[in-house]
Design a protein around this motif. Structure first.
Motif, PDB file in Angstrom:
ATOM      1  N   LEU A   5       0.844  -1.194   0.000  1.00  0.00           N
ATOM      2  CA  LEU A   5       0.000   0.000   0.000  1.00  0.00           C
ATOM      3  C   LEU A   5       0.878   1.242   0.000  1.00  0.00           C
ATOM      4  CD1 LEU A   5      -3.145   0.574   2.213  1.00  0.00           C
ATOM      5  CD2 LEU A   5      -1.470   2.374   1.880  1.00  0.00           C
ATOM      6  N   ALA A   6       0.739   2.085  -1.012  1.00  0.00           N
ATOM      7  CA  ALA A   6       1.524   3.315  -1.127  1.00  0.00           C
ATOM      8  C   ALA A   6       0.790   4.481  -0.485  1.00  0.00           C
ATOM      9  CB  ALA A   6       1.796   3.623  -2.595  1.00  0.00           C
ATOM     10  N   TYR A   7       1.560   5.405   0.074  1.00  0.00           N
ATOM     11  CA  TYR A   7       0.995   6.628   0.640  1.00  0.00           C
ATOM     12  C   TYR A   7       2.053   7.729   0.591  1.00  0.00           C
ATOM     13  CZ  TYR A   7       3.775   5.837   4.867  1.00  0.00           C
ATOM     14  OH  TYR A   7       4.832   5.657   5.738  1.00  0.00           O
ATOM     15  N   LEU A   8       1.625   8.972   0.737  1.00  0.00           N
ATOM     16  CA  LEU A   8       2.553  10.095   0.778  1.00  0.00           C
ATOM     17  C   LEU A   8       3.295  10.076   2.102  1.00  0.00           C
ATOM     18  CD1 LEU A   8       3.731  12.767  -0.284  1.00  0.00           C
ATOM     19  CD2 LEU A   8       1.752  13.934   0.750  1.00  0.00           C
ATOM     20  N   GLY A   9       4.598   9.813   2.035  1.00  0.00           N
ATOM     21  CA  GLY A   9       5.413   9.735   3.239  1.00  0.00           C
ATOM     22  C   GLY A   9       6.210  11.000   3.456  1.00  0.00           C
ATOM     23  N   PRO A  10       7.149  10.931   4.392  1.00  0.00           N
ATOM     24  CA  PRO A  10       7.584   9.802   5.210  1.00  0.00           C
ATOM     25  C   PRO A  10       6.562   9.458   6.297  1.00  0.00           C
ATOM     26  CG  PRO A  10       9.266  11.555   5.094  1.00  0.00           C
ATOM     27  CD  PRO A  10       7.990  12.117   4.599  1.00  0.00           C
ATOM     28  N   PRO A  11       6.838   8.437   7.103  1.00  0.00           N
ATOM     29  CA  PRO A  11       5.924   8.107   8.201  1.00  0.00           C
ATOM     30  C   PRO A  11       5.628   9.319   9.086  1.00  0.00           C
ATOM     31  CG  PRO A  11       7.537   6.375   7.935  1.00  0.00           C
ATOM     32  CD  PRO A  11       7.956   7.475   7.003  1.00  0.00           C
ATOM     33  N   ILE A  42       2.459  12.830  -4.022  1.00  0.00           N
ATOM     34  CA  ILE A  42       1.172  12.206  -4.336  1.00  0.00           C
ATOM     35  C   ILE A  42       1.196  11.601  -5.732  1.00  0.00           C
ATOM     36  CG2 ILE A  42      -1.270  12.699  -4.775  1.00  0.00           C
ATOM     37  CD1 ILE A  42      -1.122  14.776  -2.507  1.00  0.00           C
ATOM     38  N   ALA A  43       1.785  12.325  -6.685  1.00  0.00           N
ATOM     39  CA  ALA A  43       1.854  11.804  -8.052  1.00  0.00           C
ATOM     40  C   ALA A  43       2.623  10.487  -8.103  1.00  0.00           C
ATOM     41  CB  ALA A  43       2.504  12.843  -8.970  1.00  0.00           C
ATOM     42  N   GLN A  44       3.750  10.406  -7.402  1.00  0.00           N
ATOM     43  CA  GLN A  44       4.529   9.167  -7.395  1.00  0.00           C
ATOM     44  C   GLN A  44       3.783   8.041  -6.683  1.00  0.00           C
ATOM     45  OE1 GLN A  44       8.108  11.553  -6.052  1.00  0.00           O
ATOM     46  NE2 GLN A  44       9.155   9.868  -7.061  1.00  0.00           N
ATOM     47  N   THR A  45       2.994   8.397  -5.684  1.00  0.00           N
ATOM     48  CA  THR A  45       2.180   7.404  -4.985  1.00  0.00           C
ATOM     49  C   THR A  45       1.199   6.740  -5.950  1.00  0.00           C
ATOM     50  OG1 THR A  45       2.363   8.648  -2.915  1.00  0.00           O
ATOM     51  CG2 THR A  45       0.559   7.071  -3.085  1.00  0.00           C
ATOM     52  N   LEU A  46       0.517   7.560  -6.755  1.00  0.00           N
ATOM     53  CA  LEU A  46      -0.445   7.027  -7.717  1.00  0.00           C
ATOM     54  C   LEU A  46       0.249   6.299  -8.866  1.00  0.00           C
ATOM     55  CD1 LEU A  46      -2.829  10.102  -7.729  1.00  0.00           C
ATOM     56  CD2 LEU A  46      -3.402   7.814  -6.915  1.00  0.00           C
ATOM     57  N   GLN A  47       1.383   6.820  -9.300  1.00  0.00           N
ATOM     58  CA  GLN A  47       2.130   6.171 -10.379  1.00  0.00           C
ATOM     59  C   GLN A  47       2.630   4.789  -9.959  1.00  0.00           C
ATOM     60  OE1 GLN A  47       4.999   9.238 -11.019  1.00  0.00           O
ATOM     61  NE2 GLN A  47       3.583  10.516 -12.193  1.00  0.00           N
ATOM     62  N   ALA A  48       2.903   4.626  -8.661  1.00  0.00           N
ATOM     63  CA  ALA A  48       3.364   3.323  -8.166  1.00  0.00           C
ATOM     64  C   ALA A  48       2.294   2.252  -8.359  1.00  0.00           C
ATOM     65  CB  ALA A  48       3.752   3.424  -6.695  1.00  0.00           C
ATOM     66  N   VAL A  49       1.041   2.637  -8.181  1.00  0.00           N
ATOM     67  CA  VAL A  49      -0.056   1.691  -8.408  1.00  0.00           C
ATOM     68  C   VAL A  49      -0.223   1.427  -9.900  1.00  0.00           C
ATOM     69  CG1 VAL A  49      -2.497   1.185  -8.032  1.00  0.00           C
ATOM     70  CG2 VAL A  49      -1.241   2.518  -6.350  1.00  0.00           C
ATOM     71  N   ALA A  50      -0.254   2.494 -10.684  1.00  0.00           N
ATOM     72  CA  ALA A  50      -0.451   2.342 -12.127  1.00  0.00           C
ATOM     73  C   ALA A  50       0.658   1.501 -12.757  1.00  0.00           C
ATOM     74  CB  ALA A  50      -0.513   3.718 -12.791  1.00  0.00           C
ATOM     75  N   GLY A  51       1.876   1.612 -12.211  1.00  0.00           N
ATOM     76  CA  GLY A  51       3.001   0.878 -12.765  1.00  0.00           C
ATOM     77  C   GLY A  51       3.191  -0.507 -12.184  1.00  0.00           C
ATOM     78  N   GLY A  52       2.322  -0.906 -11.240  1.00  0.00           N
ATOM     79  CA  GLY A  52       2.402  -2.240 -10.678  1.00  0.00           C
ATOM     80  C   GLY A  52       3.434  -2.411  -9.576  1.00  0.00           C
ATOM     81  N   GLU A  53       4.014  -1.314  -9.082  1.00  0.00           N
ATOM     82  CA  GLU A  53       4.981  -1.414  -7.982  1.00  0.00           C
ATOM     83  C   GLU A  53       4.292  -1.810  -6.681  1.00  0.00           C
ATOM     84  OE1 GLU A  53       7.288   2.138  -7.552  1.00  0.00           O
ATOM     85  OE2 GLU A  53       7.513   2.392  -9.715  1.00  0.00           O
ATOM     86  N   VAL A  54       3.077  -1.306  -6.478  1.00  0.00           N
ATOM     87  CA  VAL A  54       2.277  -1.629  -5.303  1.00  0.00           C
ATOM     88  C   VAL A  54       0.864  -1.960  -5.759  1.00  0.00           C
ATOM     89  CG1 VAL A  54       3.628  -0.146  -3.749  1.00  0.00           C
ATOM     90  CG2 VAL A  54       1.611   0.779  -4.928  1.00  0.00           C
ATOM     91  N   GLN A  55       0.079  -2.480  -4.849  1.00  0.00           N
ATOM     92  CA  GLN A  55      -1.274  -2.908  -5.216  1.00  0.00           C
ATOM     93  C   GLN A  55      -2.355  -1.876  -4.910  1.00  0.00           C
ATOM     94  OE1 GLN A  55       0.095  -6.394  -2.965  1.00  0.00           O
ATOM     95  NE2 GLN A  55      -1.351  -7.581  -4.172  1.00  0.00           N
ATOM     96  N   ILE A  56      -2.117  -1.042  -3.903  1.00  0.00           N
ATOM     97  CA  ILE A  56      -3.120  -0.068  -3.454  1.00  0.00           C
ATOM     98  C   ILE A  56      -2.410   1.237  -3.118  1.00  0.00           C
ATOM     99  CG2 ILE A  56      -4.889   0.446  -1.703  1.00  0.00           C
ATOM    100  CD1 ILE A  56      -5.247  -2.506  -1.255  1.00  0.00           C
ATOM    101  N   ALA A  57      -3.120   2.344  -3.242  1.00  0.00           N
ATOM    102  CA  ALA A  57      -2.619   3.637  -2.755  1.00  0.00           C
ATOM    103  C   ALA A  57      -3.727   4.357  -2.012  1.00  0.00           C
ATOM    104  CB  ALA A  57      -2.113   4.503  -3.901  1.00  0.00           C
ATOM    105  N   VAL A  58      -3.339   5.124  -1.019  1.00  0.00           N
ATOM    106  CA  VAL A  58      -4.259   5.999  -0.288  1.00  0.00           C
ATOM    107  C   VAL A  58      -3.775   7.426  -0.504  1.00  0.00           C
ATOM    108  CG1 VAL A  58      -5.152   6.658   1.969  1.00  0.00           C
ATOM    109  CG2 VAL A  58      -4.820   4.247   1.429  1.00  0.00           C
ATOM    110  N   VAL A  59      -4.632   8.270  -1.097  1.00  0.00           N
ATOM    111  CA  VAL A  59      -4.228   9.638  -1.441  1.00  0.00           C
ATOM    112  C   VAL A  59      -5.314  10.626  -1.025  1.00  0.00           C
ATOM    113  CG1 VAL A  59      -2.698   9.033  -3.354  1.00  0.00           C
ATOM    114  CG2 VAL A  59      -5.153   9.328  -3.779  1.00  0.00           C
TER     115      VAL A  59
END
Length: 279
Positions: A5-11, A42-59
């Protein structure tokens, strides 16, 4: 197997708080474990899902004070294949974090532009002379305090705890009812629910070009809970329109409306039907 799950980080960001809230509820439903993956924008978070790096994103998509998070809308439109699984509404309470012993010693405030705007009244009242510097995230603002000790950061209490920084004032957001709506997105089909999000362009910027698409929903008593224009970035005055409906695309009346809508639009993108839950 872990679900990434991707999100805008850091923690320590509010996006992480939304992700943790989603994970807590999703574990109960699915029994799956989740691996949280922070991204720098945020853009990289969404791109990670679109590119298959992660399965879900919360934005984040909308704040009750400052309105829409435009980078989320623009990126979802551009990436095209993301589908909304759920919307999560999270209360937001900001803290002023600083190693300085008094407010008068603070010369600079760092934070995400949305957080700065949500605390504008408080800052004008208590710190009218400080320099405001935007950062990519609220947690990144807290990290700046290590290099700039005469500064403060607007972020969450969790961020102060994680990075062992003192809280100078809390809460400092101008509205006590401050909240942000987040989208949970993936490449999977949307599950259906009480709301639908879509966007479209019209064939020409002429009188009545927007009225006809909107009448499609009005004639069927389908309520629109939000409408917003965004520039297409092709030419000045050329816009696309985001709409939220209080309806489900699985119903016959909505399917009929969307079929008619195609005749009045140039490009139509449906991001999915989903439920809204409280975080």
């Amino acid at each position: 197997m872990n679900v990434s799950l991707a999100y805008l980080g850091p923690p320590g960001t509010y996006s992480e708080a939304a992700a943790l809230s989603y994970v807590k509820q999703a574990r109960t439903r699915t029994g799956m474990e989740y691996l949280l993956c922070p991204y720098p924008s945020i853009a990289q978070t969404l791109q990670a899902v679109a590119g298959g790096e992660v399965q879900i994103a919360v934005v984040p998509v909308e704040n009750s004070i400052e309105g829409s998070v435009t980078v989320t809308l623009d990126t979802v439109w551009q990436l095209d294949k993301l589908r909304i699984q759920e919307a999560l509404v999270l209360p937001i309470s900001h803290a002023l974090i600083s190693p300085m012993e008094s407010l008068s010693q603070i010369k600079t405030i760092y934070s995400h532009p949305q957080a700065l705007a949500q605390c504008q009244g408080w800052l004008e009242q208590f710190l009218p002379q400080v320099q405001l510097i935007p950062t990519n995230s609220t947690t990144e603002a807290v990290r700046q305090l290590e290099e700039d000790p005469e500064a403060g950061a607007i972020a969450s209490c969790r961020a102060a705890e994680l990075y062992e920084m003192p809280i100078a004032a809390y809460p400092i957001n101008d509205s006590p009812d401050n909240c942000t709506r987040f989208w949970v997105v993936s490449l999977q089909p949307s599950p259906g629910g009480s709301h639908t999000s879509l966007a479209f362009t019209v064939p020409a910027n002429v009188p009545g070009s927007l009225v006809q698409p909107l009448q499609v929903f009005a004639q069927r008593n389908i309520n629109m809970s939000r409408i917003e224009s965004r520039p297409t970035k092709r030419s000045l005055g050329d816009y696309l329109f985001f709409i939220d409906l209080e309806a489900d695309t699985r119903t016959a009346i909505v399917q009929s409306a969307l079929e008619e809508l195609k005749g009045y639009t140039n490009i139509l993108k449906i991001f999915g039907s989903y439920s809204i839950v409280q975080g």
